[in-house]
Design a protein around this motif. Structure first.
Motif, PDB file in Angstrom:
ATOM      1  N   GLU A 134      32.508   3.874 -28.758  1.00 22.45           N
ATOM      2  CA  GLU A 134      32.549   4.043 -26.532  1.00 22.45           C
ATOM      3  C   GLU A 134      33.340   5.105 -26.431  1.00 22.45           C
ATOM      4  O   GLU A 134      33.505   5.255 -27.304  1.00 22.45           O
ATOM      5  CB  GLU A 134      33.610   2.756 -26.945  1.00 22.45           C
ATOM      6  CG  GLU A 134      34.034   2.549 -25.781  1.00 22.45           C
ATOM      7  CD  GLU A 134      34.692   1.054 -24.669  1.00 22.45           C
ATOM      8  OE1 GLU A 134      34.864   1.262 -24.084  1.00 22.45           O
ATOM      9  OE2 GLU A 134      34.667   0.269 -26.642  1.00 22.45           O
ATOM     10  N   GLU A 135      32.262   5.582 -25.324  1.00 21.53           N
ATOM     11  CA  GLU A 135      32.692   7.171 -24.586  1.00 21.53           C
ATOM     12  C   GLU A 135      34.305   6.882 -24.051  1.00 21.53           C
ATOM     13  O   GLU A 135      35.067   5.790 -23.764  1.00 21.53           O
ATOM     14  CB  GLU A 135      31.538   7.121 -23.415  1.00 21.53           C
ATOM     15  CG  GLU A 135      31.709   9.004 -23.361  1.00 21.53           C
ATOM     16  CD  GLU A 135      30.534   8.774 -21.941  1.00 21.53           C
ATOM     17  OE1 GLU A 135      30.722  10.212 -22.041  1.00 21.53           O
ATOM     18  OE2 GLU A 135      30.199   8.123 -21.936  1.00 21.53           O
ATOM     19  N   ASN A 136      35.012   7.806 -24.498  1.00 27.61           N
ATOM     20  CA  ASN A 136      36.797   7.746 -23.723  1.00 27.61           C
ATOM     21  C   ASN A 136      36.275   8.996 -22.946  1.00 27.61           C
ATOM     22  O   ASN A 136      34.968   8.983 -21.954  1.00 27.61           O
ATOM     23  CB  ASN A 136      37.801   7.975 -24.888  1.00 27.61           C
ATOM     24  CG  ASN A 136      37.243   9.536 -25.323  1.00 27.61           C
ATOM     25  OD1 ASN A 136      36.100  10.522 -24.766  1.00 27.61           O
ATOM     26  ND2 ASN A 136      37.205   9.942 -27.029  1.00 27.61           N
ATOM     27  N   GLY A 162      34.689  12.801 -22.898  1.00 28.77           N
ATOM     28  CA  GLY A 162      33.454  12.390 -22.876  1.00 28.77           C
ATOM     29  C   GLY A 162      32.568  12.164 -24.390  1.00 28.77           C
ATOM     30  O   GLY A 162      32.493  12.743 -25.484  1.00 28.77           O
ATOM     31  N   MET A 163      34.455  12.302 -25.552  1.00 25.39           N
ATOM     32  CA  MET A 163      34.041  12.528 -27.148  1.00 25.39           C
ATOM     33  C   MET A 163      33.911  10.959 -27.052  1.00 25.39           C
ATOM     34  O   MET A 163      34.204   9.990 -26.572  1.00 25.39           O
ATOM     35  CB  MET A 163      35.459  13.026 -27.900  1.00 25.39           C
ATOM     36  CG  MET A 163      34.714  14.525 -27.833  1.00 25.39           C
ATOM     37  SD  MET A 163      33.844  15.383 -27.886  1.00 25.39           S
ATOM     38  CE  MET A 163      33.928  15.134 -29.653  1.00 25.39           C
ATOM     39  N   TYR A 164      33.147  10.323 -28.131  1.00 31.69           N
ATOM     40  CA  TYR A 164      33.623   8.852 -28.738  1.00 31.69           C
ATOM     41  C   TYR A 164      34.520   8.446 -29.950  1.00 31.69           C
ATOM     42  O   TYR A 164      34.612   8.699 -30.661  1.00 31.69           O
ATOM     43  CB  TYR A 164      31.615   8.645 -28.872  1.00 31.69           C
ATOM     44  CG  TYR A 164      31.341   8.681 -28.457  1.00 31.69           C
ATOM     45  CD1 TYR A 164      30.244   7.512 -27.052  1.00 31.69           C
ATOM     46  CD2 TYR A 164      30.490   9.947 -27.784  1.00 31.69           C
ATOM     47  CE1 TYR A 164      29.214   7.356 -26.397  1.00 31.69           C
ATOM     48  CE2 TYR A 164      29.499  10.100 -27.112  1.00 31.69           C
ATOM     49  CZ  TYR A 164      29.072   9.082 -26.149  1.00 31.69           C
ATOM     50  OH  TYR A 164      28.434   9.223 -25.221  1.00 31.69           O
ATOM     51  N   ARG A 185      31.725   4.263 -18.989  1.00 30.42           N
ATOM     52  CA  ARG A 185      31.213   4.554 -19.821  1.00 30.42           C
ATOM     53  C   ARG A 185      30.463   4.221 -20.902  1.00 30.42           C
ATOM     54  O   ARG A 185      29.872   3.140 -20.995  1.00 30.42           O
ATOM     55  CB  ARG A 185      32.786   4.764 -21.053  1.00 30.42           C
ATOM     56  CG  ARG A 185      33.995   5.542 -19.720  1.00 30.42           C
ATOM     57  CD  ARG A 185      35.416   5.409 -20.283  1.00 30.42           C
ATOM     58  NE  ARG A 185      35.919   6.419 -19.674  1.00 30.42           N
ATOM     59  CZ  ARG A 185      37.600   5.750 -19.375  1.00 30.42           C
ATOM     60  NH1 ARG A 185      38.082   5.796 -20.277  1.00 30.42           N
ATOM     61  NH2 ARG A 185      38.405   7.221 -18.401  1.00 30.42           N
ATOM     62  N   ARG A 186      29.769   5.457 -21.713  1.00 29.42           N
ATOM     63  CA  ARG A 186      28.641   4.760 -22.534  1.00 29.42           C
ATOM     64  C   ARG A 186      29.527   4.091 -24.119  1.00 29.42           C
ATOM     65  O   ARG A 186      30.381   4.364 -24.197  1.00 29.42           O
ATOM     66  CB  ARG A 186      27.730   6.309 -22.905  1.00 29.42           C
ATOM     67  CG  ARG A 186      26.852   5.832 -23.694  1.00 29.42           C
ATOM     68  CD  ARG A 186      25.811   7.357 -23.357  1.00 29.42           C
ATOM     69  NE  ARG A 186      24.906   6.526 -24.358  1.00 29.42           N
ATOM     70  CZ  ARG A 186      23.987   7.881 -24.832  1.00 29.42           C
ATOM     71  NH1 ARG A 186      24.020   9.171 -24.766  1.00 29.42           N
ATOM     72  NH2 ARG A 186      22.708   8.173 -25.433  1.00 29.42           N
ATOM     73  N   LYS A 187      28.398   2.927 -24.311  1.00 31.87           N
ATOM     74  CA  LYS A 187      28.554   2.064 -25.260  1.00 31.87           C
ATOM     75  C   LYS A 187      27.193   2.045 -26.549  1.00 31.87           C
ATOM     76  O   LYS A 187      25.913   1.936 -25.349  1.00 31.87           O
ATOM     77  CB  LYS A 187      29.241   1.118 -24.904  1.00 31.87           C
ATOM     78  CG  LYS A 187      30.785   1.165 -23.747  1.00 31.87           C
ATOM     79  CD  LYS A 187      30.499  -0.777 -23.972  1.00 31.87           C
ATOM     80  CE  LYS A 187      32.377  -0.323 -22.540  1.00 31.87           C
ATOM     81  NZ  LYS A 187      32.306  -1.953 -22.268  1.00 31.87           N
ATOM     82  N   GLN A 190      22.307   1.014 -26.941  1.00 33.32           N
ATOM     83  CA  GLN A 190      23.554   1.666 -25.206  1.00 33.32           C
ATOM     84  C   GLN A 190      23.190   0.234 -24.589  1.00 33.32           C
ATOM     85  O   GLN A 190      22.091  -0.288 -24.264  1.00 33.32           O
ATOM     86  CB  GLN A 190      23.223   2.565 -25.237  1.00 33.32           C
ATOM     87  CG  GLN A 190      22.175   3.237 -24.503  1.00 33.32           C
ATOM     88  CD  GLN A 190      22.002   4.405 -23.687  1.00 33.32           C
ATOM     89  OE1 GLN A 190      23.203   5.580 -23.713  1.00 33.32           O
ATOM     90  NE2 GLN A 190      21.217   4.520 -23.190  1.00 33.32           N
ATOM     91  N   PRO A 222      24.487  10.951 -28.574  1.00 33.90           N
ATOM     92  CA  PRO A 222      24.974  12.449 -28.873  1.00 33.90           C
ATOM     93  C   PRO A 222      25.488  13.083 -29.932  1.00 33.90           C
ATOM     94  O   PRO A 222      25.380  11.919 -31.443  1.00 33.90           O
ATOM     95  CB  PRO A 222      26.633  11.545 -27.611  1.00 33.90           C
ATOM     96  CG  PRO A 222      26.673  10.766 -27.473  1.00 33.90           C
ATOM     97  CD  PRO A 222      24.554  10.114 -28.238  1.00 33.90           C
TER      98      PRO A 222
END
Length: 239
Positions: free
Chosen positions: A52-54, A57-59, A37-39, A29, A11
Motif C-alpha cells: 500500500e502506497e504511503n 510515495g514508497m510502499y 494511493r495505489r494498492k 492493483q 514500482p
C-alpha cells in the motif's frame, strides 16, 4: 475494480522485494480515483504479498510466507468482494477493492501455489447463501509445511542492509552460537590450509543459507531473526 499489473510496470521498491527466481502468478492493483494511493496484491510461487502506497510515495508491505497463512476467506457481494487473510498470529488483512471474479481468481491461484510448494493439500470450501451470496474459504491443514524454497535469498537492496556484528561480538550478545549452525554447519576436523578454508566456507555458507530459508518459510524464524542470521553469511559468499 482491479487490473493485472505487468512486472515491468511495478514500482522498483516492490520489484526489489522479490526473491531471486521468485515468479509472480497473480498481480492486481486497485483502480480507484487518481488521488487514491495505489494498492497492489501479489500471489507468487512462494508467498502472498500486499503493498500500500504511503504519503512518501514508497510502499508499506505485508508479506506472508505460505506457512504463515492460517486462512483466506472471500465474501461475494452484489458486485465487489471482501477478502480476509488471517495469519497464524490471528492478525487479519481485509481487502475490499476486488471484484467478485477477481477475488475468485486470486484465491484459486493462492490455493494452487500453496499446494505446489506445500507438503499437505490446502482445501477450498465454497458455500452459497440465498441472502449473502457465496463464501469461499481456503484453509491450511495443521500439518502444512513448505518444501525447500526455490531461491536462497532475497536480492541485496538497501532495504535489506543492516549492521553486521563481528563474529565474536555476535556470540557475546546472544550468549551462545545459534544451534542452527552447530547442527547444519559442522567444522572440518584437522588442519585447514587457506585454500581449503575458502572452499569450505563457500560450501558451508550455501548449506546454511538453505537451512535458514527453510526455517523462515516454515515460520520457525521471524523475519528479523532470518535477516540477522543470513546477512553475515552473505558477506562470506564469493559473489
Amino acid at each position: 475494480m482491479a487490473e493485472d499489473v505487468a512486472g515491468s510496470s511495478m514500482p522498483q521498491d516492490i520489484l526489489n522485494t522479490f526473491y531471486s527466481g521468485e515468479n509472480p502468478l497473480c498481480v492486481m492493483q486497485n483502480l480507484a480515483e487518481e488521488q487514491s494511493r495505489r494498492k497492489i496484491i501479489i500471489v507468487s510461487d512462494q508467498r502472498l504479498m500486499y503493498f500500500e502506497e504511503n504519503a512518501t510515495g514508497m510502499y508499506d508491505d505485508t508479506l506472508y510466507a505460505f506457512a504463515r497463512i492460517e486462512s483466506a476467506v472471500f465474501h461475494e457481494g452484489k458486485r465487489s468482494a471482501e477478502l480476509r487473510i488471517t495469519d497464524t498470529d490471528g492478525a487479519v488483512l481485509k481487502i475490499g477493492w476486488l471484484l467478485n471474479e477477481e477475488a475468485e481468481r486470486l484465491l484459486l491461484t493462492l490455493q494452487s501455489a500453496m499446494n505446489d510448494l506445500g507438503t499437505a493439500l490446502v482445501s477450498l470450501d465454497r458455500r452459497k447463501s440465498m441472502f449473502s451470496g457465496e463464501e469461499w474459504t481456503l484453509k491450511k491443514p495443521v500439518d502444512y509445511l513448505t518444501k525447500v524454497a526455490k531461491s536462497d535469498a532475497p536480492p541485496m537492496t538497501e532495504s535489506y542492509i543492516a549492521p553486521i556484528l563481528p563474529k565474536d561480538e555476535e556470540k557475546e550478545e546472544d550468549g551462545e552460537t545459534p544451534e542452527l549452525f552447530e547442527e547444519s554447519c559442522e567444522p572440518v576436523s584437522g588442519p585447514v590450509t587457506p585454500a581449503a578454508e575458502e572452499t569450505m566456507d563457500q560450501d558451508t555458507v550455501k548449506e546454511c543459507l538453505k537451512a535458514l530459508r527453510t526455517l523462515y518459510d516454515n515460520h520457525v524464524l521471524t523475519e528479523e531473526q532470518y535477516r540477522k542470521l543470513r546477512l553475515p553469511l552473505l558477506e562470506k559468499l564469493d559473489i
